[in-house]
Design an enzyme around this catalytic site. Structure first.
Site: not given
Length: 321
Positions: A73, A156-157, A232-233, A262, A284-285, A287
């Site tokens: 995204t 949406a999240l 998120a970021r 990362e 970062h998992v 998602w």
């Protein structure tokens, strides 16, 4: 039509990645270093990328490039303005993680709010036997029901996280990023959300408006000593300020699934925090449920097919930054 996937290893090997419907030449690389990007995309018509950076000077050397299909995204790794200027379409993946990211978010919230990791480690160290009774009370345990959840980001999240929060009996405050105005009466101003939240969770894109939006001054405004959750970021938070905020008691705990670099280097400010019972870092998992990744892979090729059929889908424009 030459299609190049620069970082195929960012999608698990067991995920089915079908080939685009129209005739094409497909080349994929497990990963691509910055020094390899120019040569690998020089003759490409379509580039598929997840996290490899595509800055303006690199894009300028890909004269045939017509589509950048981002397998995520977030598009902060792509110079959208440069793509627009060169007539390159950029597409991204949307609404594929509306279950996996909120579920991971609440897994982190539950783990911190109920000191799950701290109690697991204590039991492993023999503390239960040492206590000599049916339980012990070394770490705080708090209910979620009745607490205030501050959600920064109303996509949406963020909306899905808010829905789960309400189902758990939480009071939910929805807010945009720092500086955003005119959201209406259903939204709480950013600064007020910082003051009221018992748990603060971030669901914003990373762009010029959101980069570093939480740092030392914002931590000082967090009157309820909230948990801070970021799935998120990494760049949304000044990572060097998190340890000091924990030490000062401005926040009672923090959980991150993302970092600004990362993987984080060994001297990253989060590394000394890993032994703390009130800090969690996952790689970062959020998602990465099997279901979500397959949806992502399907939509990625849908985006390529749509472009090849002359009907680009899920386009990202510079104004989105």
């Amino acid at each position: 039509m030459k299609i190049v996937f620069l970082d195929r290893a960012t999608v698990p090997p067991q995920t089915v990645l079908r080939q685009p419907a129209l005739a094409h030449e497909w080349t994929e690389y497990p990963s691509t270093r910055p020094t390899e990007v120019v040569e690998r995309i020089r003759d490409a018509d379509i580039v598929i990328v997840n996290k490899v950076k595509l800055p303006a000077d690199v894009l300028a050397q890909a004269s045939r490039l017509r589509l950048v299909a981002v397998a995520a995204t977030g598009t902060d790794n792509v110079d959208l303005a440069a793509c627009h200027a060169r007539g390159i379409v950029v597409s991204n993946i949307r609404n594929y993680a509306t279950h996996t990211v909120p579920e991971h978010t609440f897994a982190l919230i539950f783990a911190l709010r109920r000191s799950i990791c701290a109690y697991r480690d204590a039991v492993r160290a023999g503390r239960w036997q040492e206590a000599g009774q049916f339980c012990f009370f070394d770490h705080p345990i708090r209910d979620l029901a009745g607490s205030t959840l501050g959600v920064i980001g109303d996509g949406a999240l963020g909306q899905s996280v808010a829905h789960i929060g309400r189902a758990l009996g939480m009071r939910v405050l929805m807010s945009g990023h720092k500086g955003r105005q005119g959201q209406g009466r259903l939204y709480t101003p950013f600064e007020e959300t910082l003051r009221q939240a018992d748990i603060l969770t971030l669901h914003c894109p990373l762009n010029a408006h959101t980069r570093g939006m939480i740092s030392t001054p914002e931590f000082a405004q967090m009157a309820q000593k909230p948990l801070l959750i970021n799935t998120a970021r990494g760049g949304l938070v000044d990572e060097s300020a998190v340890g000091a905020a924990l030490d000062a008691g401005h926040i009672s705990g923090a959980a991150f699934d993302v970092t600004s670099v990362e993987p984080p280097p060994h001297n990253h400010p989060f590394m000394p925090l890993l032994a703390r019972p009130n800090f969690i870092l996952t790689p970062h998992v959020a998602w990465a449920s099997s279901e979500a990744i397959q949806t992502l892979a399907d939509q990625l090729i849908d985006n390529v097919d749509a472009f090849l059929n002359g009907k680009p889908a899920n386009q990202v424009h510079p104004k989105a930054m």
